[in-house]
Every structure is written in C-alpha cells, then in structure tokens.
Design a protein around this motif. Structure first.
Motif, PDB file in Angstrom:
ATOM      1  N   TYR A  16       0.815  -1.253  -0.070  1.00 38.32           N
ATOM      2  CA  TYR A  16       0.054  -0.141  -0.039  1.00 38.32           C
ATOM      3  C   TYR A  16       0.994   1.393  -0.106  1.00 38.32           C
ATOM      4  O   TYR A  16       1.691   1.380   0.591  1.00 38.32           O
ATOM      5  CB  TYR A  16      -1.075  -0.036   1.137  1.00 38.32           C
ATOM      6  N   ARG A  20      -3.844   4.252  -0.602  1.00 39.74           N
ATOM      7  CA  ARG A  20      -4.430   3.178  -0.089  1.00 39.74           C
ATOM      8  C   ARG A  20      -4.410   3.472   1.533  1.00 39.74           C
ATOM      9  O   ARG A  20      -5.261   2.989   2.034  1.00 39.74           O
ATOM     10  CB  ARG A  20      -4.085   1.893  -0.640  1.00 39.74           C
ATOM     11  N   ALA A  23      -7.075   5.641   2.398  1.00 37.56           N
ATOM     12  CA  ALA A  23      -8.446   5.210   2.099  1.00 37.56           C
ATOM     13  C   ALA A  23      -8.604   4.269   3.604  1.00 37.56           C
ATOM     14  O   ALA A  23      -9.843   4.250   4.230  1.00 37.56           O
ATOM     15  CB  ALA A  23      -8.556   4.185   0.852  1.00 37.56           C
ATOM     16  N   VAL A  24      -7.836   3.387   3.890  1.00 43.41           N
ATOM     17  CA  VAL A  24      -7.931   2.510   5.059  1.00 43.41           C
ATOM     18  C   VAL A  24      -8.202   3.499   6.216  1.00 43.41           C
ATOM     19  O   VAL A  24      -9.097   3.099   7.070  1.00 43.41           O
ATOM     20  CB  VAL A  24      -6.548   1.735   5.251  1.00 43.41           C
ATOM     21  N   ARG A  27     -11.579   4.833   6.350  1.00 39.08           N
ATOM     22  CA  ARG A  27     -12.716   4.067   6.207  1.00 39.08           C
ATOM     23  C   ARG A  27     -12.890   3.608   7.798  1.00 39.08           C
ATOM     24  O   ARG A  27     -13.845   3.093   8.412  1.00 39.08           O
ATOM     25  CB  ARG A  27     -12.341   2.515   5.452  1.00 39.08           C
ATOM     26  N   ILE A 155      -8.250  -0.343  -4.989  1.00 46.00           N
ATOM     27  CA  ILE A 155      -9.211  -0.139  -3.710  1.00 46.00           C
ATOM     28  C   ILE A 155     -10.445  -0.574  -3.980  1.00 46.00           C
ATOM     29  O   ILE A 155     -11.028  -1.312  -2.830  1.00 46.00           O
ATOM     30  CB  ILE A 155      -9.024   1.472  -3.197  1.00 46.00           C
ATOM     31  N   LYS A 156     -11.028  -0.292  -4.733  1.00 45.53           N
ATOM     32  CA  LYS A 156     -12.539  -0.843  -5.098  1.00 45.53           C
ATOM     33  C   LYS A 156     -12.561  -2.263  -4.855  1.00 45.53           C
ATOM     34  O   LYS A 156     -13.381  -2.826  -4.139  1.00 45.53           O
ATOM     35  CB  LYS A 156     -13.008  -0.473  -6.413  1.00 45.53           C
ATOM     36  N   THR A 158     -10.354  -4.793  -3.558  1.00 42.40           N
ATOM     37  CA  THR A 158      -9.974  -5.061  -2.260  1.00 42.40           C
ATOM     38  C   THR A 158     -10.990  -4.464  -1.051  1.00 42.40           C
ATOM     39  O   THR A 158     -11.181  -5.465  -0.285  1.00 42.40           O
ATOM     40  CB  THR A 158      -8.495  -4.507  -1.758  1.00 42.40           C
ATOM     41  N   THR A 159     -11.483  -3.537  -1.359  1.00 39.73           N
ATOM     42  CA  THR A 159     -12.546  -3.253   0.015  1.00 39.73           C
ATOM     43  C   THR A 159     -13.733  -4.120  -0.487  1.00 39.73           C
ATOM     44  O   THR A 159     -14.392  -4.505   0.612  1.00 39.73           O
ATOM     45  CB  THR A 159     -13.026  -1.877  -0.470  1.00 39.73           C
ATOM     46  N   ARG A 160     -14.340  -4.425  -1.415  1.00 37.07           N
ATOM     47  CA  ARG A 160     -15.350  -5.248  -1.741  1.00 37.07           C
ATOM     48  C   ARG A 160     -14.989  -6.902  -0.964  1.00 37.07           C
ATOM     49  O   ARG A 160     -15.799  -7.209  -0.622  1.00 37.07           O
ATOM     50  CB  ARG A 160     -15.781  -5.243  -3.138  1.00 37.07           C
ATOM     51  N   GLN A 163     -15.360  -6.591   2.477  1.00 36.29           N
ATOM     52  CA  GLN A 163     -16.678  -6.448   2.956  1.00 36.29           C
ATOM     53  C   GLN A 163     -17.386  -7.989   2.940  1.00 36.29           C
ATOM     54  O   GLN A 163     -18.120  -8.060   3.743  1.00 36.29           O
ATOM     55  CB  GLN A 163     -17.486  -5.574   1.985  1.00 36.29           C
TER      56      GLN A 163
END
Length: 186
Positions: A16, A20, A23-24, A27, A155-156, A158-160, A163
């Motif tokens: 990262y 990123r 973003a973490v 979040r 990021i899109k 890895t985030t999904r 989740q």
C-alpha cells in the motif's frame, strides 16, 4: 499517526502506498488529509508498490510476501472455496474487447464473466458482483486468486473482498510455475 500508517503498510505486505493507506484510515474513521499521509510516509521512508512503473507486477524486494493461501494447490475440496480470476483481451474490429472471468476451482466452471472496452477495476468488480450474486458464498470460506495487476489490487476490489469476507491471494509475481498452475484452471 505514523505508527498506524506503518501498521497498515505492514498489513498490506508492503504494497500500500499513500492513497490506499489514506483510504484505510478514512474507512476506520480517522480524519486525515491525503497529503499528510504522503508526508508522514515519506518522512518514515515508507513507500508502496507503484503500478505505473515499467513491469508493474514486479514485487518490491524489501516487501514481505503475502501469505500463500493455496500453497500452489489450485484444487478445492468443495465448491466456492477457491476462485481464480483473470483478464484477457479479444481483438475486435472496433478495438480491443476485454474479458474478465472468475472460475471455480472445484467444478472448473466459470462462475461469472463480463466484457468491456476498458481493462479497469470496474470491470473486475462487476465480474465479482455477478459471481457473488449467483453463488452462495460462506463468509471467510472463499479464496480469490488473481495476479498483481492494478485492477486486482485496486481499492475498489480489495474493499469489496474485505466486505464480503473473502480472502485475496495474489500469485507470486513473475513466477511462471505459479502462473502456470493457476492458468491450468483455464
């Protein structure tokens, strides 16, 4: 703040960069500017792997390897335990057409596929969404195998995956043996 940034960077296997990490932090509810994260990382001599460099799938030699979740065994004991995914280009008269597909290692069947004129994170994310909508996946029981392409490290995506509680494993960069084993599913 710098200590948390170091933790996030280490948890990513040294991959990262500041976008990123930012973003973490965002979040997690931490209010911090992107430029501050960049500055703190620079001051701490922390850098991610840049997808824009020539040979962007090369691993940073200083970075720790991600855990090998499949131990080069691309078979699965049950359905929806291991999915392998990849992109390929199909030459077409109007320009290249990109195909993204996800295959179930147990049945060796394609779980989902999607095409687009662009090989971007939205294409692989849409494919994943179709796969999740068509399959009953137990949280924490599925491994998603891909290469280190920027679409799969986005990021899109890895985030999904986080989740949905899906473990992501990216093949060993530049390792033709690992790539051949994974591609044998195709």
């Amino acid at each position: 703040m710098t200590e948390r940034i170091k933790e996030i960077h280490a948890e990513s296997g040294g991959n990262y960069g500041s976008p990123r990490v930012h973003a973490v932090l965002k979040r997690e509810g931490t209010r911090v500017g992107r430029k501050r994260v960049e500055r703190l990382m620079r001051e701490a001599d922390i850098a991610g792997v840049s997808p824009r460099r020539k040979g962007f799938t090369r691993r940073d030699p200083k970075a720790a390897l991600a855990p090998d979740l499949v131990e080069r065994d691309f078979t699965a004991s049950a359905t929806n335990r291991l999915w392998a995914t990849d992109l390929t280009v199909i030459p077409a008269g109007e320009g290249p057409l990109w195909l993204s597909a996800i295959r179930n290692a147990f049945s060796r069947r394609v779980v989902a596929w999607e095409t687009s004129a662009r090989a971007d994170a939205d294409l692989v994310l849409t494919t994943l969404e179709y796969a999740l909508a068509s399959r009953e996946v137990e949280p924490g029981q599925l491994i998603h195998h891909a290469d280190h392409g920027c679409q799969y490290t986005s990021i899109k995506l890895t985030t999904r995956l986080m989740q949905a509680r899906i473990d992501a494993f990216m093949g060993f960069v530049g390792d033709s043996y690992d790539n051949a084993l994974a591609e044998n599913l195709w």
